[in-house]
Design a protein around this motif. Structure first.
Motif, PDB file in Angstrom:
ATOM      1  N   ALA A  88      32.708  43.281  42.189  1.00 55.70           N
ATOM      2  CA  ALA A  88      31.636  44.030  41.539  1.00 55.70           C
ATOM      3  C   ALA A  88      32.176  44.539  40.212  1.00 55.70           C
ATOM      4  N   GLY A  89      31.367  44.432  39.152  1.00 59.77           N
ATOM      5  CA  GLY A  89      31.827  44.879  37.847  1.00 59.77           C
ATOM      6  C   GLY A  89      30.680  45.364  36.994  1.00 59.77           C
ATOM      7  N   ASP A  90      30.968  46.384  36.189  1.00 55.56           N
ATOM      8  CA  ASP A  90      29.980  46.989  35.303  1.00 55.56           C
ATOM      9  C   ASP A  90      30.291  46.592  33.863  1.00 55.56           C
ATOM     10  N   SER A  91      29.256  46.202  33.089  1.00 54.99           N
ATOM     11  CA  SER A  91      29.378  45.890  31.667  1.00 54.99           C
ATOM     12  C   SER A  91      30.385  44.760  31.457  1.00 54.99           C
ATOM     13  N   VAL A  92      31.490  44.999  30.730  1.00 59.60           N
ATOM     14  CA  VAL A  92      32.464  43.926  30.556  1.00 59.60           C
ATOM     15  C   VAL A  92      33.037  43.506  31.905  1.00 59.60           C
ATOM     16  N   GLY A  93      33.074  44.450  32.868  1.00 59.47           N
ATOM     17  CA  GLY A  93      33.480  44.071  34.216  1.00 59.47           C
ATOM     18  C   GLY A  93      32.544  43.038  34.818  1.00 59.47           C
ATOM     19  N   GLY A  94      31.250  43.116  34.475  1.00 58.78           N
ATOM     20  CA  GLY A  94      30.296  42.100  34.913  1.00 58.78           C
ATOM     21  C   GLY A  94      30.518  40.771  34.215  1.00 58.78           C
ATOM     22  N   CYS A  95      30.867  40.814  32.932  1.00 59.10           N
ATOM     23  CA  CYS A  95      31.189  39.578  32.203  1.00 59.10           C
ATOM     24  C   CYS A  95      32.381  38.873  32.846  1.00 59.10           C
ATOM     25  N   ILE A  96      33.393  39.670  33.217  1.00 56.26           N
ATOM     26  CA  ILE A  96      34.550  39.098  33.906  1.00 56.26           C
ATOM     27  C   ILE A  96      34.114  38.454  35.216  1.00 56.26           C
ATOM     28  N   GLY A  97      33.170  39.100  35.914  1.00 54.75           N
ATOM     29  CA  GLY A  97      32.658  38.528  37.156  1.00 54.75           C
ATOM     30  C   GLY A  97      31.995  37.180  36.940  1.00 54.75           C
ATOM     31  N   LEU A  98      31.186  37.054  35.894  1.00 56.75           N
ATOM     32  CA  LEU A  98      30.565  35.763  35.583  1.00 56.75           C
ATOM     33  C   LEU A  98      31.630  34.706  35.304  1.00 56.75           C
ATOM     34  N   GLN A  99      32.675  35.094  34.544  1.00 60.62           N
ATOM     35  CA  GLN A  99      33.737  34.135  34.239  1.00 60.62           C
ATOM     36  C   GLN A  99      34.472  33.714  35.505  1.00 60.62           C
ATOM     37  N   LEU A 100      34.711  34.664  36.407  1.00 61.49           N
ATOM     38  CA  LEU A 100      35.336  34.318  37.686  1.00 61.49           C
ATOM     39  C   LEU A 100      34.486  33.316  38.466  1.00 61.49           C
TER      40      LEU A 100
END
Length: 386
Positions: A88-100
């Motif tokens: 789970a990630g917020d903002s850039v943390g969400g971008c990292i999730g998409l990349q993962l």
């Protein structure tokens, strides 16, 4: 590829439980953004929240891309011995999730992407912000952070939580912050969303300015296995603004049953998280600091039974529980507790008009003298809050 060392904070949870990795927003730390939501999640998951380079506990290294940051998350998972994990990630943390999800789809069991986008903002804006921070430091961003991060009124209702988040931004290393800005400037996976097949839950804040609900809807419509939730009254930092609701959504998406905590420690942890959210960190910290051998068992009992058993029940929202509690305190004449719970009611979203109407109601059903005293206490407390 640069693989940054992302330092994770092990929030706890059963050693044999599935791992949940939590990714932060730019300018925040794992502790300030995720601590309250994590308290709810660790009953069923092994929860580890990580910091971005130059943020919290993670060191600054060479310049990075979002793909590099995703590789850093995989390296963290390897250190934890987690072949697969929830994310789970917020903002850039969400971008990292998409990349993962694109780079290591076999390792991500589910992804909850909050207040984020397949791209965020525009490249020129990110490069301009990176240049500003390199020249002036992150303190240059503090003036606009409240409007950019929080839903209207949040900083007034939750001043301790807002102050902690702003302090994390102030303490963030300028070069680390700027490097993540540069990474966001180059990030755009919009065209690749149809490649993502793992279960994705997109969570938007209805009052989010940087990544409005349309940004999350774009993700949900692009990936193959998705859901979308929009949280009313929430801005860009949903895990800090609505930790209980966010934790519930993540748990459900991870396939965790919605049952209540089953161990005494889990009930206590859930109760302490709710107690802090309702009464404020300052009040709870004072109560804990004042605990003695005589009062320790009583304090634990209150945390477990009042906050971990009653205030965590699903049948009523916190706003309704505040209204009920205020009425009971007026009726019983518990004036010190009434003052405390008037402040708590404001944190739980009870308006001044609603407090007035509640006290008018108590004049009829509890008695005019009780209501008169309650109005006097409310006047003092609410003036202090302004």
């Amino acid at each position: 590829m640069t693989v940054p060392r992302l330092v994770g904070t092990d929030v706890g949870g059963p050693a044999d439980a599935p791992v949940l990795l939590l990714g932060p927003s730019l300018g925040t730390s794992a502790d300030t953004l995720w601590s309250r939501a994590a308290q709810h999640l660790r009953a069923h998951l092994r929860v580890v929240a990580f910091d971005l380079p130059g943020h919290g506990r993670s060191p600054v290294g060479a310049p990075v891309t979002i793909a590099d940051l995703a590789a850093g998350v995989l390296a963290l998972a390897d250190r934890l011995g987690a072949d697969t994990f929830h994310y789970a990630g917020d903002s850039v943390g969400g971008c990292i999730g998409l990349q993962l999800l694109l780079d290591a789809p076999d390792r991500v069991r589910t992804a909850t992407l909050l207040c984020t986008g397949a791209s965020i903002g525009d490249a020129a804006g990110w490069r301009e912000r990176a240049a500003t921070v390199r020249a002036e430091g992150t303190t240059a961003l503090l003036g606009g952070a409240v409007q950019r991060w929080f839903a209207p009124g949040f900083a007034d209702r939750q001043p301790e939580r807002a102050a902690a988040l702003l302090a994390a931004l102030r303490d963030t290393d300028a070069e680390g912050y700027a490097q993540v800005c540069d990474a966001l400037a180059a990030f755009d996976v919009t065209a690749r969303l149809p490649e993502i097949g793992a279960p994705v839950l997109a969570v938007a804040g209805a009052a989010d300015v940087p990544t409005p609900p349309e940004s999350l809807a774009r993700i949900a419509s692009g990936v193959r296995n998705r859901g979308l939730e929009v949280l009313d009254g929430v801005g860009h930092l949903a895990p800090a603004e609505a930790p209980t609701r966010v934790a519930e959504l993540i748990a459900a998406h991870c396939g965790i049953p919605g049952g209540r905590p089953t161990t005494t420690d889990a009930v206590h942890d859930a109760g302490l998280a709710v107690r802090r959210a309702v009464l404020g960190d300052a009040h709870v910290d004072r109560a804990i600091a004042a605990t003695t051998d005589l009062t320790a068992d009583f304090q634990r009992m209150i945390t477990e039974y009042a906050w971990g058993t009653i205030w965590t029940r699903p049948g009523l929202d916190r706003r309704s529980r505040s209204l009920i509690t205020l009425t009971a305190l007026v009726a019983r004449g518990h004036h010190e507790e009434l003052a405390m719970h008037l402040r708590a009611a404001r944190r739980n979203g009870v308006t001044l008009d609603e407090i007035k109407e509640l006290l008018m109601q108590t004049a009829i059903y509890c008695g005019v003298p009780d209501a008169n005293t309650a109005f006097r206490i409310a006047t003092r407390v609410l003036e202090e809050e302004q």
